[in-house]
Enzyme design. Structure first.
Site, mmCIF file in Angstrom:
data_model
loop_
_atom_site.group_PDB
_atom_site.id
_atom_site.type_symbol
_atom_site.label_atom_id
_atom_site.label_comp_id
_atom_site.label_asym_id
_atom_site.label_seq_id
_atom_site.Cartn_x
_atom_site.Cartn_y
_atom_site.Cartn_z
ATOM 1 N N HIS A 162 0.843 -1.198 0.000
ATOM 2 C CA HIS A 162 0.000 0.000 0.000
ATOM 3 C C HIS A 162 0.875 1.243 0.000
ATOM 4 O O HIS A 162 1.791 1.380 0.820
ATOM 5 C CB HIS A 162 -0.924 -0.016 1.220
ATOM 6 C CG HIS A 162 -2.057 -0.984 1.078
ATOM 7 N ND1 HIS A 162 -2.561 -1.718 2.115
ATOM 8 C CD2 HIS A 162 -2.784 -1.313 -0.027
ATOM 9 C CE1 HIS A 162 -3.565 -2.480 1.664
ATOM 10 N NE2 HIS A 162 -3.707 -2.256 0.377
ATOM 11 N N GLU A 165 1.762 3.432 3.008
ATOM 12 C CA GLU A 165 2.328 2.674 4.115
ATOM 13 C C GLU A 165 3.821 2.473 3.860
ATOM 14 O O GLU A 165 4.426 1.474 4.259
ATOM 15 C CB GLU A 165 1.567 1.350 4.269
ATOM 16 C CG GLU A 165 0.079 1.606 4.541
ATOM 17 C CD GLU A 165 -0.791 0.349 4.524
ATOM 18 O OE1 GLU A 165 -0.246 -0.764 4.453
ATOM 19 O OE2 GLU A 165 -2.031 0.496 4.580
ATOM 20 N N HIS A 308 2.359 -3.999 6.669
ATOM 21 C CA HIS A 308 1.455 -2.883 6.420
ATOM 22 C C HIS A 308 1.507 -1.967 7.641
ATOM 23 O O HIS A 308 2.134 -2.288 8.646
ATOM 24 C CB HIS A 308 0.021 -3.402 6.231
ATOM 25 C CG HIS A 308 -0.169 -4.174 4.963
ATOM 26 N ND1 HIS A 308 -0.877 -3.688 3.898
ATOM 27 C CD2 HIS A 308 0.256 -5.419 4.588
ATOM 28 C CE1 HIS A 308 -0.879 -4.571 2.922
ATOM 29 N NE2 HIS A 308 -0.206 -5.639 3.306
ATOM 30 N N GLU A 367 0.402 -5.215 10.958
ATOM 31 C CA GLU A 367 0.002 -3.803 10.882
ATOM 32 C C GLU A 367 0.867 -3.041 11.873
ATOM 33 O O GLU A 367 0.591 -3.027 13.072
ATOM 34 C CB GLU A 367 -1.489 -3.636 11.198
ATOM 35 C CG GLU A 367 -2.430 -4.356 10.241
ATOM 36 C CD GLU A 367 -2.567 -3.641 8.887
ATOM 37 O OE1 GLU A 367 -1.954 -2.567 8.695
ATOM 38 O OE2 GLU A 367 -3.298 -4.174 8.023
HETATM 39 ZN ZN LIG Z 1 -2.015 -1.923 4.043
#
Ligand SMILES: [Zn+2]
Length: 397
Positions: A162, A165, A308, A367
């Site tokens: 992403h 990110e 991420h 994350e």
């Molecule tokens: Zn992500």
């Protein structure tokens, strides 16, 4: 650092001379027959660079060598033809310098070209680091896989699926650099020596899956048409792309894998290219996703981790298809990072989902950090320390 082989030199001797593990010498010189070194061959010594030094009164080779915790022969080796007894004041000689500081600075804005420059530098100092182009982005940027180690178990890491990110790339590149420093200098990381890992594992790293997207967030729209016009249109005419997650065509790369992709297609709100969440008009349409898919199919990974931001969570399950050991590994990761381990989340078509579904092996989405994407660089140190624990755990489990 490059040296020229003299009569009687061997890799074993070089490993003693520079206190470098012999297999790193062998792996840095894969074009050379290590059993039969030919005089005049150029050989790479990993973990060292050359500096120049102008001789001042009082200098002796012995003193210069000692100041670098080397012996005189290390200096003779990098200065072919130099005669120790006839050192002249004002003469310039070369000195081997052990690299003890990192190349990568994780606390800065890190565009794809910054990363590529760092990779070039790392490769020149650590030639045992392998790089392979696994494909190109929509805008033609090389997608690089970095490989390290000679073990049987393959562990894969990737970052910046992403766009906003991108700090995940900073974290991964810093980990890699610290790993290289620790190994070539035989220093432990949190008490762990790297050597055993090198023989157990091959680490595969794609530090930036979505370079076009990262550069869009950091640099604004590209010059190339039709992409320039398109991204501005998709972004509702705004030139601020900090909320952008997708690739340059407005497809969310972590919604593109064939793991119940149809469910995401059906329920996801954007039905056309968007800054985030649009899964495309079919699975595996985007070149970045195809590159990761092919790499994964050909690599026999034992375990994958996709990085991420944000939320301080580790996702470890998919539809109950994950193997029993995934839970124990996730708990270990949770312990060392302080993050919450979560089995199920109502989401499909991600890389981790597809990996678990296809191979029934442990796959994780991390994350990192907490806040609003893009996370500020002021979080880097904390995120780095958290991730370092998981990095070591993923190597040794
Ligand atoms: Zn992500």
């Amino acid at each position: 650092m490059k040296v020229t082989v003299r009569p009687g030199d061997t890799f074993w001797y070089y490993s003693q001379l520079f206190a470098i593990p012999i297999h790193l010498l062998i792996d840095s010189n894969s074009h050379v027959n290590s059993q039969n070194l030919q005089i005049g061959t150029t050989v790479d010594i990993p973990g060292f660079i050359l500096s120049e030094h102008k001789i001042v009164p009082g200098d002796t080779l012995w003193k210069l060598a000692k100041s670098r915790t080397l012996v005189v022969d290390a200096l003779l080796l990098v200065n072919p033809g130099m005669i120790a007894e006839s050192l002249q004041v004002g003469q310039t000689i070369r000195l081997p310098e052990r690299v003890i500081k990192p190349i990568v600075n994780g606390k800065r804005v890190y565009k794809s070209e910054d990363m590529m420059k760092d990779i070039e530098k790392l490769k020149s100092i650590y030639p045992f680091l392998r790089t392979t182009s696994i494909g190109q982005s929509v805008l033609g940027k090389d997608l690089l896989e970095l490989g390290i180690g000679r073990g049987a178990k393959r562990v894969h890491w990737n970052g910046s699926f992403h766009a906003n990110e991108w700090i995940t790339t900073n974290v991964i590149m810093t980990l890699l650099n610290d790993f290289l420093l620790a190994y070539t200098n035989s220093t432990p990381i949190r008490g762990f020596y790297i050597e055993p890992f090198y023989f157990q594992t091959i680490l595969s790293i794609v530090p930036m899956v979505n370079p076009d997207g990262v550069d869009l967030v950091l640099n604004g729209p590209p010059q190339q048409e039709p992409y320039r016009q398109e991204v501005i249109k998709i972004n509702n005419g705004k030139f601020d792309f900090k909320d952008w997650k997708a690739n340059i065509r407005g497809v969310d790369l972590n919604n593109q894998f064939p793991a119940n992709w149809e469910i995401e297609k059906e329920r996801k709100e954007p039905k056309t290219p968007a800054p985030r969440d649009y899964p495309g008009n079919a699975p595996l349409t985007e070149p970045e996703v195809i590159a990761i898919e092919k790499l994964t199919r050909s690599s026999n990974f034992a375990c994958v981790i996709a990085f991420h931001t944000q939320g301080e969570v580790i996702f470890w399950g998919y539809e109950g298809l994950e193997p029993p050991e995934a839970k124990a590994i996730a708990n270990e990761f949770s312990k060392v990072t302080g993050y919450r381990a979560v089995r199920f989340v109502d989401s499909h078509a991600g890389y981790k989902d597809w990996f678990i579904q296809e191979w029934r092996r442990p796959g994780f989405t991390f994350e990192l950090g907490k806040g609003v994407n893009p996370l500020p660089l002021s979080q880097f140190d904390e995120i780095y320390q958290e991730t370092l624990g998981a990095f070591l755990a993923s190597l040794y489990m």
